[in-house]
Design an enzyme around this catalytic site. Structure first.
Site, PDB file in Angstrom:
ATOM      1  CB  ILE A   1      -0.963  -0.026   1.193  1.00  0.00           C
ATOM      2  CG1 ILE A   1      -1.980  -1.166   1.007  1.00  0.00           C
ATOM      3  CG2 ILE A   1      -1.686   1.311   1.334  1.00  0.00           C
ATOM      4  CD1 ILE A   1      -2.857  -1.432   2.214  1.00  0.00           C
TER       5      ILE A   1
ATOM      6  CB  VAL B   1      -4.884   5.641   4.360  1.00  0.00           C
ATOM      7  CG1 VAL B   1      -5.489   6.924   3.812  1.00  0.00           C
ATOM      8  CG2 VAL B   1      -3.424   5.494   3.931  1.00  0.00           C
ATOM      9  N   GLY B   2      -3.836   4.158   7.490  1.00  0.00           N
ATOM     10  CA  GLY B   2      -3.388   2.882   8.035  1.00  0.00           C
ATOM     11  C   GLY B   2      -4.329   2.368   9.096  1.00  0.00           C
ATOM     12  NE  ARG B   3      -6.442  -1.966  10.967  1.00  0.00           N
ATOM     13  CZ  ARG B   3      -6.918  -2.123   9.742  1.00  0.00           C
ATOM     14  NH1 ARG B   3      -7.027  -1.077   8.937  1.00  0.00           N
ATOM     15  NH2 ARG B   3      -7.283  -3.316   9.322  1.00  0.00           N
TER      16      ARG B   3
ATOM     17  CG  ASP C   1     -10.267   6.273   5.357  1.00  0.00           C
ATOM     18  OD1 ASP C   1     -11.428   6.715   5.210  1.00  0.00           O
ATOM     19  OD2 ASP C   1      -9.946   5.112   5.030  1.00  0.00           O
TER      20      ASP C   1
ATOM     21  CD  GLU D   1     -12.203   3.033  12.110  1.00  0.00           C
ATOM     22  OE1 GLU D   1     -11.196   3.635  11.725  1.00  0.00           O
ATOM     23  OE2 GLU D   1     -12.635   1.984  11.569  1.00  0.00           O
TER      24      GLU D   1
ATOM     25  CG  HIS E   1     -11.810   2.014   8.012  1.00  0.00           C
ATOM     26  ND1 HIS E   1     -11.416   1.497   9.233  1.00  0.00           N
ATOM     27  CD2 HIS E   1     -10.977   1.444   7.099  1.00  0.00           C
ATOM     28  CE1 HIS E   1     -10.406   0.649   9.065  1.00  0.00           C
ATOM     29  NE2 HIS E   1     -10.130   0.611   7.776  1.00  0.00           N
ATOM     30  CB  SER E   2     -14.660   4.946   2.779  1.00  0.00           C
ATOM     31  OG  SER E   2     -14.350   6.321   2.916  1.00  0.00           O
TER      32      SER E   2
ATOM     33  N   GLY F   1      -9.909   2.405   1.187  1.00  0.00           N
ATOM     34  CA  GLY F   1      -9.490   1.184   0.489  1.00  0.00           C
ATOM     35  C   GLY F   1     -10.461   0.045   0.699  1.00  0.00           C
TER      36      GLY F   1
END
Length: 349
Positions: free
Chosen positions: A153, A262-264, A288, A293, A312-313, A315
């Site tokens: 990624i 965009v990871g965690r 993201d 969540e 969280h969208s 990927g």
């Protein structure tokens, strides 16, 4: 590194295929075709016989965390929920789905970078107020993006940003691909500005090679890079080593960069990020992912200054991704090769 043995051919041949009930019927039929057997529901109650199990899904019920589990293929790229839910059965192979997630996440990152440089948030605000005012914009070519994570990624993000002329610096725990930490790939002087003195114009990003980083540094030597970066981008997985990775010390080294995660979510100390946003060390944040969540309407994260939160969208995994990656893993395993999508359960990725 934790090395899990590959499933023995005779064990794999007689394994039951269990799939999560949430999977689409068309995807299940494709999994059945690849594995050459009929699928059964993946539930909390395992089949009664002692036959080995091949599972495809998001989570692994406690009842299946036994030595009967031969192989689990995760339909997600992140496997931290699987590994944190309980001890992983030592003999079981764990593979994951990445598919075209890297492309999707790279587009997400580039989209928000371009939106920022074209003053999209400010123009949107002006539109809502029916206000006309010219605003300055910013070129991305020649600026530096610091990308944490040099796997599939992170590499996809680096490659796409590099094609736009952005200087990309990868941060790796260990060398897995590309230049060794601290080694710079050959870059023509002046190419970062798109022009080389005395030469024909250089097309931004032209000639960049895989993996798409101009420089790779180790995680312990990122202080200088943080100070130089215009964008700090995280694609990190969640492991014991990365929990709270972005804390007060790292944000203290930032000098006006925008932070994109965009990871965690749990890799970020949210209190430290808020402090850095409020004192201006972090210019903006695009998140993201969050530690918890979904974020409730009264969650303080919604009040972070100059921050955009998405659901969280960046990927989202498609059925095609699962089918293609499972087939690739199946081909490798049946040929006696370790799949490239194998998860090291010791490291967590």
């Amino acid at each position: 590194m934790t090395t899990t043995p590959l499933p023995a051919p005779d064990e794999l041949a007689r394994a039951r295929l269990l799939v999560a009930p949430s999977l689409d019927g068309g995807l299940v039929r494709e999994l059945e075709r690849v594995a050459g057997r009929t699928a059964e529901p993946l539930t909390d109650v395992p089949p009664p016989s002692g036959i080995p199990l091949l599972c495809v899904g998001e989570t692994l019920p406690e009842a299946l965390r036994t030595d009967r589990l031969l192989w689990f293929h995760s339909v997600n790229a992140g496997t931290d929920p699987l590994l944190s839910a309980g001890p992983w059965p030592a003999p079981a192979l764990l593979t994951r789905t990445v598919g075209r997630m890297g492309e999707r996440m790279a587009q997400y990152v580039l989209g928000w970078i371009l939106a920022e440089c074209q003053a999209v948030p400010e123009f949107t605000s002006q539109h809502a107020r029916a206000h006309w005012e010219r605003l300055p914009t910013e070129l991305i070519a020649g600026q530096t993006a610091l990308i944490y994570g040099t796997g599939r990624i992170g590499t996809a993000v680096g490659r796409l940003l590099g094609a736009c002329g952005v200087r990309t610096v990868g941060v790796a725990r260990t060398t897995r691909s590309g230049p060794a930490p601290g080694a710079e790939r050959g870059v023509v002087p002046g190419a970062e500005r798109g022009v080389v003195p005395g030469a024909a114009p250089v097309v931004p990003g032209a000639g960049r090679e895989v993996p798409g980083f101009d420089l790779v540094v180790g995680a312990g030597e990122d202080g200088g890079a943080l100070a130089e970066a215009r964008w700090v981008i995280s694609t990190l997985p969640l492991t014991t080593a990365t929990e709270g990775f972005f804390g007060a010390a790292r944000f203290a080294a930032v000098r006006g960069a925008t932070f994109v995660n965009v990871g965690r979510g749990a890799t970020v100390d949210m209190g430290a990020l808020e402090d850095a946003l409020r004192d201006g060390r972090v210019r903006r944040a695009v998140l993201d992912v969050l530690p918890t969540e979904p974020a409730a309407p009264d969650d303080p994260v919604w009040g972070l200054p100059r921050t955009v939160i998405t659901s969280h969208s960046s990927g989202i995994t498609a059925d095609e991704d699962v089918a293609v990656d499972f087939a690739a893993c199946w081909e490798a395993v049946t040929a006696g090769r370790r799949p490239g999508l194998t998860v090291d359960v010791g490291r967590g990725y």
